[in-house]
Design a protein around this motif. Structure first.
Motif, PDB file in Angstrom:
ATOM      1  N   LEU A   1     -18.050   9.562 -14.892  1.00 60.67           N
ATOM      2  CA  LEU A   1     -17.686   8.832 -13.677  1.00 60.67           C
ATOM      3  C   LEU A   1     -18.404   9.418 -12.478  1.00 60.67           C
ATOM      4  O   LEU A   1     -18.672  10.622 -12.425  1.00 60.67           O
ATOM      5  N   PRO A   2     -18.705   8.586 -11.496  1.00 61.85           N
ATOM      6  CA  PRO A   2     -19.339   9.114 -10.281  1.00 61.85           C
ATOM      7  C   PRO A   2     -18.419  10.086  -9.575  1.00 61.85           C
ATOM      8  O   PRO A   2     -17.225   9.850  -9.472  1.00 61.85           O
ATOM      9  N   SER A   3     -18.990  11.161  -9.116  1.00 58.92           N
ATOM     10  CA  SER A   3     -18.181  12.188  -8.441  1.00 58.92           C
ATOM     11  C   SER A   3     -17.775  11.714  -7.059  1.00 58.92           C
ATOM     12  O   SER A   3     -18.524  11.039  -6.359  1.00 58.92           O
ATOM     13  N   GLU A   4     -16.572  12.093  -6.699  1.00 58.53           N
ATOM     14  CA  GLU A   4     -16.054  11.741  -5.370  1.00 58.53           C
ATOM     15  C   GLU A   4     -15.762  13.025  -4.625  1.00 58.53           C
ATOM     16  O   GLU A   4     -15.307  14.022  -5.212  1.00 58.53           O
ATOM     17  N   THR A   5     -16.050  13.022  -3.376  1.00 59.47           N
ATOM     18  CA  THR A   5     -15.829  14.228  -2.587  1.00 59.47           C
ATOM     19  C   THR A   5     -14.342  14.529  -2.507  1.00 59.47           C
ATOM     20  O   THR A   5     -13.567  13.699  -2.034  1.00 59.47           O
ATOM     21  N   PRO A   6     -13.917  15.675  -2.992  1.00 55.21           N
ATOM     22  CA  PRO A   6     -12.492  16.001  -2.923  1.00 55.21           C
ATOM     23  C   PRO A   6     -12.022  16.105  -1.490  1.00 55.21           C
ATOM     24  O   PRO A   6     -12.795  16.391  -0.572  1.00 55.21           O
ATOM     25  N   GLU A   7     -10.726  15.833  -1.312  1.00 54.86           N
ATOM     26  CA  GLU A   7     -10.160  15.960   0.023  1.00 54.86           C
ATOM     27  C   GLU A   7     -10.240  17.410   0.471  1.00 54.86           C
ATOM     28  O   GLU A   7     -10.010  18.323  -0.326  1.00 54.86           O
ATOM     29  N   PRO A   8     -10.592  17.633   1.729  1.00 48.08           N
ATOM     30  CA  PRO A   8     -10.736  19.020   2.189  1.00 48.08           C
ATOM     31  C   PRO A   8      -9.419  19.779   2.099  1.00 48.08           C
ATOM     32  O   PRO A   8      -8.368  19.269   2.461  1.00 48.08           O
TER      33      PRO A   8
ATOM     34  N   GLY B   1      -6.212  14.400   7.465  1.00 47.67           N
ATOM     35  CA  GLY B   1      -5.185  13.812   8.322  1.00 47.67           C
ATOM     36  C   GLY B   1      -4.764  12.428   7.907  1.00 47.67           C
ATOM     37  O   GLY B   1      -3.827  11.865   8.467  1.00 47.67           O
ATOM     38  N   SER B   2      -5.450  11.809   6.939  1.00 46.24           N
ATOM     39  CA  SER B   2      -5.119  10.463   6.476  1.00 46.24           C
ATOM     40  C   SER B   2      -5.187  10.450   4.952  1.00 46.24           C
ATOM     41  O   SER B   2      -6.276  10.514   4.386  1.00 46.24           O
ATOM     42  N   PRO B   3      -4.026  10.387   4.234  1.00 45.75           N
ATOM     43  CA  PRO B   3      -4.042  10.438   2.772  1.00 45.75           C
ATOM     44  C   PRO B   3      -4.599   9.151   2.162  1.00 45.75           C
ATOM     45  O   PRO B   3      -4.757   8.122   2.825  1.00 45.75           O
ATOM     46  N   THR B   4      -4.863   9.224   0.873  1.00 46.42           N
ATOM     47  CA  THR B   4      -5.390   8.077   0.134  1.00 46.42           C
ATOM     48  C   THR B   4      -4.328   6.973   0.048  1.00 46.42           C
ATOM     49  O   THR B   4      -3.145   7.250  -0.148  1.00 46.42           O
ATOM     50  N   LYS B   5      -4.773   5.704   0.190  1.00 43.59           N
ATOM     51  CA  LYS B   5      -3.860   4.558   0.117  1.00 43.59           C
ATOM     52  C   LYS B   5      -4.112   3.805  -1.187  1.00 43.59           C
ATOM     53  O   LYS B   5      -5.232   3.387  -1.470  1.00 43.59           O
ATOM     54  N   TYR B   6      -3.019   3.622  -1.981  1.00 49.43           N
ATOM     55  CA  TYR B   6      -3.113   3.012  -3.302  1.00 49.43           C
ATOM     56  C   TYR B   6      -2.484   1.612  -3.300  1.00 49.43           C
ATOM     57  O   TYR B   6      -1.562   1.331  -2.520  1.00 49.43           O
ATOM     58  N   SER B   7      -2.978   0.774  -4.203  1.00 50.90           N
ATOM     59  CA  SER B   7      -2.354  -0.522  -4.491  1.00 50.90           C
ATOM     60  C   SER B   7      -2.441  -0.760  -5.997  1.00 50.90           C
ATOM     61  O   SER B   7      -3.391  -0.311  -6.654  1.00 50.90           O
ATOM     62  N   LEU B   8      -1.449  -1.445  -6.560  1.00 54.70           N
ATOM     63  CA  LEU B   8      -1.397  -1.714  -7.997  1.00 54.70           C
ATOM     64  C   LEU B   8      -1.962  -3.093  -8.312  1.00 54.70           C
ATOM     65  O   LEU B   8      -1.818  -4.031  -7.526  1.00 54.70           O
TER      66      LEU B   8
ATOM     67  N   ARG C   1      -0.218  15.886  -3.655  1.00 54.87           N
ATOM     68  CA  ARG C   1       1.095  15.427  -4.123  1.00 54.87           C
ATOM     69  C   ARG C   1       0.985  14.811  -5.521  1.00 54.87           C
ATOM     70  O   ARG C   1       1.822  15.049  -6.396  1.00 54.87           O
ATOM     71  N   MET C   2      -0.047  14.006  -5.727  1.00 55.91           N
ATOM     72  CA  MET C   2      -0.214  13.388  -7.029  1.00 55.91           C
ATOM     73  C   MET C   2      -0.559  14.429  -8.099  1.00 55.91           C
ATOM     74  O   MET C   2      -0.089  14.343  -9.242  1.00 55.91           O
ATOM     75  N   MET C   3      -1.368  15.403  -7.740  1.00 52.33           N
ATOM     76  CA  MET C   3      -1.701  16.458  -8.698  1.00 52.33           C
ATOM     77  C   MET C   3      -0.456  17.246  -9.086  1.00 52.33           C
ATOM     78  O   MET C   3      -0.278  17.617 -10.251  1.00 52.33           O
ATOM     79  N   LEU C   4       0.408  17.486  -8.115  1.00 51.12           N
ATOM     80  CA  LEU C   4       1.654  18.201  -8.402  1.00 51.12           C
ATOM     81  C   LEU C   4       2.560  17.381  -9.311  1.00 51.12           C
ATOM     82  O   LEU C   4       3.177  17.911 -10.239  1.00 51.12           O
ATOM     83  N   ALA C   5       2.629  16.071  -9.069  1.00 50.15           N
ATOM     84  CA  ALA C   5       3.472  15.204  -9.896  1.00 50.15           C
ATOM     85  C   ALA C   5       2.930  15.082 -11.310  1.00 50.15           C
ATOM     86  O   ALA C   5       3.705  15.010 -12.273  1.00 50.15           O
ATOM     87  N   CYS C   6       1.611  15.074 -11.457  1.00 48.59           N
ATOM     88  CA  CYS C   6       0.987  14.904 -12.781  1.00 48.59           C
ATOM     89  C   CYS C   6       0.729  16.236 -13.480  1.00 48.59           C
ATOM     90  O   CYS C   6       0.216  16.236 -14.605  1.00 48.59           O
ATOM     91  N   ARG C   7       1.042  17.345 -12.810  1.00 49.65           N
ATOM     92  CA  ARG C   7       0.792  18.687 -13.360  1.00 49.65           C
ATOM     93  C   ARG C   7      -0.690  18.911 -13.641  1.00 49.65           C
ATOM     94  O   ARG C   7      -1.083  19.463 -14.663  1.00 49.65           O
TER      95      ARG C   7
ATOM     96  N   LEU D   1       0.852  -1.188   0.000  1.00 51.59           N
ATOM     97  CA  LEU D   1       0.000   0.000   0.000  1.00 51.59           C
ATOM     98  C   LEU D   1       0.888   1.238   0.000  1.00 51.59           C
ATOM     99  O   LEU D   1       1.897   1.290   0.719  1.00 51.59           O
ATOM    100  N   LEU D   2       0.495   2.219  -0.764  1.00 45.57           N
ATOM    101  CA  LEU D   2       1.226   3.479  -0.850  1.00 45.57           C
ATOM    102  C   LEU D   2       0.286   4.612  -0.456  1.00 45.57           C
ATOM    103  O   LEU D   2      -0.758   4.811  -1.088  1.00 45.57           O
ATOM    104  N   ALA D   3       0.662   5.331   0.582  1.00 46.10           N
ATOM    105  CA  ALA D   3      -0.150   6.468   1.040  1.00 46.10           C
ATOM    106  C   ALA D   3       0.359   7.733   0.367  1.00 46.10           C
ATOM    107  O   ALA D   3       1.547   8.059   0.452  1.00 46.10           O
ATOM    108  N   CYS D   4      -0.544   8.432  -0.275  1.00 49.32           N
ATOM    109  CA  CYS D   4      -0.160   9.657  -0.977  1.00 49.32           C
ATOM    110  C   CYS D   4      -1.391  10.554  -1.099  1.00 49.32           C
ATOM    111  O   CYS D   4      -2.472  10.093  -1.473  1.00 49.32           O
ATOM    112  N   SER D   5      -1.217  11.824  -0.806  1.00 47.34           N
ATOM    113  CA  SER D   5      -2.346  12.758  -0.849  1.00 47.34           C
ATOM    114  C   SER D   5      -2.643  13.167  -2.287  1.00 47.34           C
ATOM    115  O   SER D   5      -1.803  13.049  -3.187  1.00 47.34           O
TER     116      SER D   5
END
Length: 258
Positions: free
Chosen positions: A114-121, A84-91, A50-56, A43-47
């Motif tokens: 796609l169904p809308s997801e509540t953005p992180e605050p 306080g708890s970032p999203t956890k990813y798995s491949l 951070r991902m938006m910054l990496a993907c521009r 599992l990889l925790a990443c907010s």
């Protein structure tokens, strides 16, 4: 995790499904890169930020839609985070093409559907609001004395026009004698309040005492002028019966005042 199998299955999918969004491809490659740099954890925790910054990607909703698209096609899985708890990813390795499943058999869902997801605050930036100071222009009341009209009116209401004129003249003289600039950093109104008022009261007290003394002396002088013997001179000249000379004596009624 077999990195070669990950890329091979994803590239084969993208070749067959040419309408797959490029932003979703960028998100996938950036996630794989992060897993590789972290040593391939389960599992990889990443907010999202951070991902938006990496993907521009500037819009969080755009990132969420393309991330959900990867999950729906079976390339990743994740547990949405919260404050306080970032999203956890798995491949995941999508082997659908190897089993003969064509892209037409897969769910054709565009990112806008796609169904809308509540953005992180988002954390609100602290904004320090400062009140704008309204600067009232100062008026020149002497060569080196400046104050606002309301300040001048306050002094006049409390001490009177003559007293305020004396105070302004006193402060102007003091600043000139001490080499103070006409417009220094301090407030001339506060200087008058601090020590010029005290100087004025001391001067007024001294002048008040001297006026009382001069008033009393004037009364004595008028009383002497009414004296029938000396007529205000305080001296009486009498002729000596034996010598015949005029001898000057102090007037009896004015002895007390001499």
């Amino acid at each position: 995790m077999d990195m070669y199998l990950l890329f091979n299955s994803f590239e084969a999918f993208c070749d067959e499904y040419e309408s797959f969004p490029q932003l979703a491809m960028i998100v996938y490659y950036k996630l794989v890169n992060r897993f590789n740099r972290r040593g391939w954890p389960e599992l990889l925790a990443c907010s999202n930020q951070r991902m938006m910054l990496a993907c521009r990607i500037k819009d969080e909703e755009t990132y969420i839609k393309h991330r959900n698209l990867l999950k729906q096609y079976g390339f990743i899985d994740f547990t949405s985070g919260k404050k306080g708890s970032p999203t956890k990813y798995s491949l995941k390795i999508n082997t659908g093409l190897n089993r003969g499943i064509s892209p037409s058999e897969m769910p054709s869902v565009l990112p806008s559907e796609l169904p809308s997801e509540t953005p992180e605050p988002k954390r609100k930036a602290l904004i320090h609001k400062t009140k704008k100071r309204v600067c009232t222009p100062k008026v020149c009341y002497a060569e080196r004395v400046y104050m606002t009209e309301p300040e001048h009116e306050k002094l006049i209401a409390e001490f009177g026009t003559d007293a305020v004129d004396w105070m302004i003249n006193k402060l102007d003289t003091w600043k000139g004698a001490n080499g103070k600039p006409a417009k220094d950093r301090g407030s001339d109104y506060l200087k008058i309040r601090n020590w010029v008022v005290k100087a004025y009261e001391e001067d007024a007290q001294k002048k008040g005492t001297s006026r009382q003394q001069s008033r009393a002396a004037n009364i004595v002088k008028l009383a002497k002028a009414d004296c029938p013997n000396c007529h205000g001179t305080g001296k009486v000249k009498l002729k000596d019966e034996f010598t015949g000379q005029n001898i000057e004596y102090t007037c009896d009624c004015c002895k007390i005042d001499q």
